[in-house]
Design a protein around this motif. Structure first.
Motif, PDB file in Angstrom:
ATOM      1  N   TYR A 176       0.948  -0.957  -0.375  1.00 35.57           N
ATOM      2  CA  TYR A 176       0.026  -0.334   0.326  1.00 35.57           C
ATOM      3  C   TYR A 176       0.806   0.836  -0.221  1.00 35.57           C
ATOM      4  N   PHE A 177       0.101   2.439  -0.720  1.00 35.82           N
ATOM      5  CA  PHE A 177       0.852   3.734  -1.103  1.00 35.82           C
ATOM      6  C   PHE A 177      -0.073   4.667  -0.157  1.00 35.82           C
ATOM      7  N   ASP A 199       6.309   7.816 -13.485  1.00 35.58           N
ATOM      8  CA  ASP A 199       5.844   6.371 -14.466  1.00 35.58           C
ATOM      9  C   ASP A 199       4.995   5.343 -13.318  1.00 35.58           C
ATOM     10  N   GLY A 200       5.183   6.264 -12.591  1.00 40.65           N
ATOM     11  CA  GLY A 200       4.275   5.242 -11.600  1.00 40.65           C
ATOM     12  C   GLY A 200       4.611   4.436 -10.532  1.00 40.65           C
ATOM     13  N   ARG A 201       6.213   3.900 -10.933  1.00 41.29           N
ATOM     14  CA  ARG A 201       7.091   3.571  -9.734  1.00 41.29           C
ATOM     15  C   ARG A 201       6.941   3.755  -8.445  1.00 41.29           C
ATOM     16  N   LEU A 202       7.708   2.969  -7.313  1.00 45.99           N
ATOM     17  CA  LEU A 202       7.224   3.584  -6.048  1.00 45.99           C
ATOM     18  C   LEU A 202       9.239   3.782  -5.984  1.00 45.99           C
ATOM     19  N   THR A 203      10.089   4.882  -5.238  1.00 50.58           N
ATOM     20  CA  THR A 203      10.951   4.617  -4.987  1.00 50.58           C
ATOM     21  C   THR A 203      11.025   4.914  -3.078  1.00 50.58           C
ATOM     22  N   ASP A 213     -10.370  -8.738   3.491  1.00 53.45           N
ATOM     23  CA  ASP A 213     -11.105  -7.728   3.301  1.00 53.45           C
ATOM     24  C   ASP A 213     -10.732  -6.733   2.725  1.00 53.45           C
ATOM     25  N   PHE A 214      -9.601  -6.046   3.789  1.00 58.30           N
ATOM     26  CA  PHE A 214      -9.343  -5.277   3.382  1.00 58.30           C
ATOM     27  C   PHE A 214      -9.237  -4.098   2.594  1.00 58.30           C
ATOM     28  N   PRO A 215     -10.500  -2.459   2.531  1.00 64.79           N
ATOM     29  CA  PRO A 215     -10.523  -2.436   1.051  1.00 64.79           C
ATOM     30  C   PRO A 215      -9.066  -2.377   0.102  1.00 64.79           C
ATOM     31  N   GLU A 216      -9.773  -2.023  -0.414  1.00 67.68           N
ATOM     32  CA  GLU A 216      -7.728  -1.668  -1.489  1.00 67.68           C
ATOM     33  C   GLU A 216      -7.428  -0.167  -1.732  1.00 67.68           C
ATOM     34  N   GLN A 217      -8.268   0.803  -1.329  1.00 65.58           N
ATOM     35  CA  GLN A 217      -8.029   1.836  -1.627  1.00 65.58           C
ATOM     36  C   GLN A 217      -9.461   3.077  -0.330  1.00 65.58           C
ATOM     37  N   GLY A 218      -8.717   4.049   0.262  1.00 66.41           N
ATOM     38  CA  GLY A 218      -9.914   4.711   1.396  1.00 66.41           C
ATOM     39  C   GLY A 218      -8.728   5.784   1.529  1.00 66.41           C
ATOM     40  N   VAL A 264      -1.223  -0.955  -4.776  1.00 67.57           N
ATOM     41  CA  VAL A 264      -0.069  -0.410  -5.489  1.00 67.57           C
ATOM     42  C   VAL A 264       0.599  -2.115  -6.532  1.00 67.57           C
ATOM     43  N   ALA A 265       0.757  -1.636  -7.146  1.00 68.76           N
ATOM     44  CA  ALA A 265       0.958  -3.282  -8.378  1.00 68.76           C
ATOM     45  C   ALA A 265       2.011  -3.209  -7.282  1.00 68.76           C
TER      46      ALA A 265
END
Length: 358
Positions: A4-5, A86-90, A216-221, A237-238
């Protein structure tokens, strides 16, 4: 585990472990990123809201456990991270405690581990000593708060001099003045001014953490986080392959000379180390030297019981320990800590090292 981010929608306030009372110790310092115990509290509180659990002790314990039982929740060490275009995380790691300025003053490099024959009281019986590179000049000043992923890899595994990232390049501290309130009279209390230090992350900067245990934790919020319940927007996040891997496979032999970097704080009976390293290692190891940046006080508030948790001194993130063995030694567990391994304390990065004769 799911990654998660988490990004702040405004400022955040994660107070450190020191006592704070308006009119007494009037300045509250904020920590960023917060320790794992804070993140687990944020996640478990949000999960209770998501499930609609009544705020009754028995029902809360059944759903998410309590201060001593995390009821299946598992977390990685929370790390600062930045979302790239590009969507990747550092990810960012606290600067290792064995670092010193390089000759140009613009980079850091690791101190050398030098053998010496005479034991000293200051060395606490250790057989080696961490010293600055022989040609470096003593310098004062901030070495820089963090290393990004690629710089940490070059520094820790390859011994290269690297540039650091100042804390101000990732987040800003904002001090705000307030006054204590008298809840009974619904008015302010005379003479009880205080300062609170809030954190404002730079754009695209947040907290990266991996979680398991709540399928069952929400994927976003949006979650309430820290003092004043500030908004923290999160999303799954992927999974991506990071340059630096936390931990070490428990059945994989360690190098004969290996060093351990603590990515998150750790608790030991003797403060800076355990009474017996055999609790964590399958085989005989010798601690030859250590680089430690003081200690960290971690406590907190137990909402379920309505009282302060006991505060204790913890080994801070960024500490580096150097070990040697006769080979064939393995880890017994993925984390090195006497408390909180389930929620991300004591997470480490391990590499090899070679001593230099004095």
């Amino acid at each position: 585990m799911t990654a998660y981010f988490m990004e702040a929608q405004d400022v955040l306030f994660f107070r450190d472990g020191r006592p704070f009372n308006a009119g007494d110790d009037h300045h509250a310092v904020s920590r960023f990123p917060p320790p794992p115990s804070v993140i687990q509290g944020v996640i478990r509180s949000h999960y209770l809201v998501h499930k609609g659990i009544p705020l009754e002790k028995d029902k809360i314990r059944q759903a998410v456990g309590d201060a001593e039982n995390f009821n299946g929740l598992r977390l990685s060490a929370p790390l600062l991270a930045r979302r790239e275009p590009d969507g990747r995380l550092t990810r960012f790691f606290p600067t290792p405690a064995d670092a010193c300025p390089s000759d140009d003053g613009q980079h850091i490099r690791a101190r050398q581990v030098v053998s010496f024959r005479q034991h000293s009281h200051a060395a606490r019986g250790l057989t080696h000593l961490v010293v600055s590179p022989p040609n470096s000049k003593p310098q004062k000043g901030d070495l820089g708060g963090y290393l990004d992923e690629s710089s940490f890899q070059a520094y820790f595994f390859n011994g290269q001099a690297v540039a650091t990232v100042k804390a101000g390049q990732i987040f800003q501290r904002e001090v705000r003045v307030g006054i204590a309130l008298d809840a009974a009279r619904r008015s302010t209390e005379s003479g009880k001014l205080y300062e609170a230090e809030f954190i404002r992350p730079q754009e695209s900067v947040g907290i990266w953490v991996e979680m398991d245990g709540y399928p069952d934790f929400p994927e976003q919020g949006v979650m309430r986080a820290g003092g004043e319940g500030r908004a923290l927007r999160y999303g799954s996040v992927a999974r991506q392959e990071f340059a630096v891997q936390l931990g070490w496979k428990v059945d994989q032999p360690l190098p004969s000379n290996f060093k351990v970097y603590f990515a998150s704080p750790a608790y030991f009976e003797e403060g800076w180390k355990p009474k017996d390293w055999g609790v964590f290692f399958d085989g005989q190891v010798e601690l030859v030297t250590a680089a430690i940046g003081g200690y960290e006080v971690i406590g907190g508030y137990d909402l379920l019981e309505g009282k302060q948790k006991p505060a204790a001194r913890w080994l801070p993130a960024g500490s580096v320990f150097y070990f040697r063995s006769q080979g064939g030694v393995c880890l017994k567990s993925a984390a090195l800590t006497g408390r909180g391994a389930e929620i991300g304390y004591g997470q480490v990065v391990i590499g090899a090292w070679q001593p230099v004769d004095a």
